[in-house]
Design an enzyme around this catalytic site. Structure first.
Site, PDB file in Angstrom:
ATOM      1  N   LEU A 278      -7.890  10.121  -1.120  1.00  0.00           N
ATOM      2  CA  LEU A 278      -7.143   9.383  -0.631  1.00  0.00           C
ATOM      3  C   LEU A 278      -6.873   8.000  -1.247  1.00  0.00           C
ATOM      4  O   LEU A 278      -5.485   7.031  -1.337  1.00  0.00           O
ATOM      5  CB  LEU A 278      -8.426   7.761   0.456  1.00  0.00           C
ATOM      6  CG  LEU A 278      -8.133   6.604   1.032  1.00  0.00           C
ATOM      7  CD1 LEU A 278      -7.126   6.566   2.175  1.00  0.00           C
ATOM      8  CD2 LEU A 278      -9.406   5.802   1.717  1.00  0.00           C
TER       9      LEU A 278
ATOM     10  N   VAL B 161       2.578   4.467  -0.741  1.00  0.00           N
ATOM     11  CA  VAL B 161       2.587   2.794  -0.229  1.00  0.00           C
ATOM     12  C   VAL B 161       3.894   2.846  -1.118  1.00  0.00           C
ATOM     13  O   VAL B 161       4.900   2.294  -1.427  1.00  0.00           O
ATOM     14  CB  VAL B 161       1.360   2.181  -0.872  1.00  0.00           C
ATOM     15  CG1 VAL B 161       2.210   0.634  -1.086  1.00  0.00           C
ATOM     16  CG2 VAL B 161       0.395   2.236  -0.064  1.00  0.00           C
TER      17      VAL B 161
ATOM     18  N   TYR C 235      -3.683   9.215  -3.439  1.00  0.00           N
ATOM     19  CA  TYR C 235      -2.019   9.749  -1.593  1.00  0.00           C
ATOM     20  C   TYR C 235      -1.617   8.084  -1.558  1.00  0.00           C
ATOM     21  O   TYR C 235      -1.129   8.062  -1.307  1.00  0.00           O
ATOM     22  CB  TYR C 235      -2.913  10.217  -0.329  1.00  0.00           C
ATOM     23  CG  TYR C 235      -2.094  10.472   1.208  1.00  0.00           C
ATOM     24  CD1 TYR C 235      -0.983  10.718   0.758  1.00  0.00           C
ATOM     25  CD2 TYR C 235      -2.906   9.224   2.366  1.00  0.00           C
ATOM     26  CE1 TYR C 235      -0.189  10.877   2.064  1.00  0.00           C
ATOM     27  CE2 TYR C 235      -1.929   9.404   3.236  1.00  0.00           C
ATOM     28  CZ  TYR C 235      -1.571   9.915   2.941  1.00  0.00           C
ATOM     29  OH  TYR C 235       0.195   9.999   3.810  1.00  0.00           O
ATOM     30  N   HIS C 236      -2.656   7.194  -0.671  1.00  0.00           N
ATOM     31  CA  HIS C 236      -2.786   5.351  -0.862  1.00  0.00           C
ATOM     32  C   HIS C 236      -1.664   5.040  -1.493  1.00  0.00           C
ATOM     33  O   HIS C 236      -0.605   4.602  -1.342  1.00  0.00           O
ATOM     34  CB  HIS C 236      -3.646   5.145  -0.714  1.00  0.00           C
ATOM     35  CG  HIS C 236      -2.941   3.372  -0.818  1.00  0.00           C
ATOM     36  ND1 HIS C 236      -3.355   2.264  -0.763  1.00  0.00           N
ATOM     37  CD2 HIS C 236      -3.568   3.161   0.757  1.00  0.00           C
ATOM     38  CE1 HIS C 236      -3.149   1.554  -0.507  1.00  0.00           C
ATOM     39  NE2 HIS C 236      -3.301   1.399   1.141  1.00  0.00           N
ATOM     40  N   HIS C 237      -1.911   5.146  -2.921  1.00  0.00           N
ATOM     41  CA  HIS C 237      -0.833   4.962  -4.366  1.00  0.00           C
ATOM     42  C   HIS C 237       0.730   5.213  -3.797  1.00  0.00           C
ATOM     43  O   HIS C 237       1.445   4.303  -4.356  1.00  0.00           O
ATOM     44  CB  HIS C 237      -1.885   5.062  -5.348  1.00  0.00           C
ATOM     45  CG  HIS C 237      -1.977   3.770  -6.083  1.00  0.00           C
ATOM     46  ND1 HIS C 237      -2.071   2.869  -5.982  1.00  0.00           N
ATOM     47  CD2 HIS C 237      -3.743   4.183  -6.912  1.00  0.00           C
ATOM     48  CE1 HIS C 237      -2.914   2.012  -6.424  1.00  0.00           C
ATOM     49  NE2 HIS C 237      -4.349   2.576  -6.752  1.00  0.00           N
TER      50      HIS C 237
END
Length: 276
Positions: free
Chosen positions: A147, A155, A150-152
C-alpha cells in the site's frame, strides 16, 4: 460565511502586492510540471529501483535510527499540509457556501485563484519529495507494505498528469489530501519525537483515509453525472475512470490494512488474555 468572505478578501489584498512574484512562480511551476509530466513514469521506475536496491543493501547492515531527521521531516510535511489545508479549505468552503456544491466541484477557479493557485501547484509538486517517506522505512529496516509504495507512485502519476488539464473535482481531491496529511504527518512527528500517542489516534487516521477514498469516488460520480447531463463540468471520461479505479483500489487496500492492523491484532490480544 462572513469570516470566509473577509478571509478571502484579505488574502487577495495581500497577494496583490506581490502579483509579479506570484506570476513568475506560476510560470516556473507550470513549466516544471510540463517537463516532469513526461518523465513521471521514469521517476516512478527510479523510485521502485531505489526501493529494491536500498532494501538489498540494508540486508547486511545495521538499521539506522534517524530519529531526529525523521522528526524534522515529518514536522516539515505536517506544517506544510496544515497550511495547505487551511488555505485550500477556506477557499473551498467559500465556494461551497456562496455558490453551492456543483460549483465547488466543477469550477476551475481553484486552479487560478490568487491563493488556491499556489497551493494547487505546491500540492502537485509535493508528491515528489513525499517519496522520501520510503527512504526512512528502508534505512530503518521497517516493514514496507505494498500500500505504501503503490500509493506514492500512483498519486504522483495521477497528480502530474491531471493537473495541466485542470480537471473538475481537483479542489476536493487536493483539500481532502491536505487535511489527511496534516493529521497523519503530525502523528508521525509525535511518534518520532518519542511521545506516546493513543492507538485510537492511528485508527482514526486510517478511517479518515478510507473516508477520503469514498469521497473521491463520490466526487468522480458527480462529475460524470453532470457531464452526461450536458452541464459544464470539465473533465475526461478516461480521467474519471482512472481516478475512480485508483480511489477504489486505495479503499480496498486501506480497509485491508485497517482490518489487519487493528481488528485482527485486537482479537489476537483478547484471545491471548483469555488463554492466560
Amino acid at each position: 460565511m462572513h469570516f470566509f468572505l473577509e478571509q478571502y478578501i484579505i488574502d487577495c489584498d495581500y497577494l496583490r502586492t506581490s502579483l509579479s512574484l506570484s506570476f513568475s512562480l506560476s510560470r516556473f511551476f507550470s513549466l516544471s510540471l510540463c517537463l516532469c509530466r513526461k518523465k513521471s513514469f521514469l521517476f516512478s521506475a527510479l523510485y521502485a529501483a531505489c526501493i529494491l536496491g536500498g532494501r538489498h543493501l540494508m540486508k547486511q547492515r545495521e538499521k539506522f535510527e534517524l530519529r531526529k531527521p525523521l522528526v524534522l521531516w515529518s514536522l516539515t510535511l505536517a506544517v506544510f499540509s496544515i497550511f495547505g489545508a487551511m488555505r485550500t479549505g477556506s477557499y473551498m468552503m467559500y465556494i461551497l457556501m456562496t455558490k453551492g456544491l456543483k460549483q465547488s466541484v466543477c469550477d476551475q477557479s481553484f486552479y487560478n485563484g490568487p491563493v488556491s493557485k499556489f497551493w494547487a501547484y505546491a500540492f502537485v509538486l509535493s508528491k515528489a519529495p513525499e517519496l522520501g517517506d520510503t527512504l526512512f522505512i528502508v534505512l530503518r529496516k521497517q516493514k514496507l507494505i505494498f500500500l505504501h509504495w503503490y500509493h506514492h507512485i500512483t498519486v504522483l502519476l495521477y497528480s502530474w498528469y491531471s493537473y495541466k488539464d485542470m480537471v473538475a473535482g481537483g479542489g476536493w481531491f487536493m483539500t481532502m489530501n491536505y487535511l489527511v496529511h496534516a493529521v497523519m504527518y503530525s502523528y508521525y512527528a509525535l511518534r518520532a519525537a518519542g511521545f506516546r500517542v493513543s492507538r485510537k489516534f492511528a485508527m482514526f487516521i486510517t478511517l479518515t483515509q478510507i473516508t477520503q477514498m469514498v469521497m473521491g469516488c463520490v466526487v468522480n460520480y458527480l462529475v460524470y453525472s453532470w457531464m452526461q447531463q450536458g452541464q459544464e463540468c470539465p473533465s475526461h471520461v478516461q480521467n474519471i475512470v482512472w481516478s475512480s479505479l485508483m480511489y477504489l483500489s486505495y479503499f480496498v487496500l486501506f480497509c485491508q490494512f485497517f482490518f489487519e492492523a487493528y481488528v485482527n491484532k485486537t482479537k489476537g490480544a483478547r484471545e491471548m488474555k483469555k488463554s492466560q
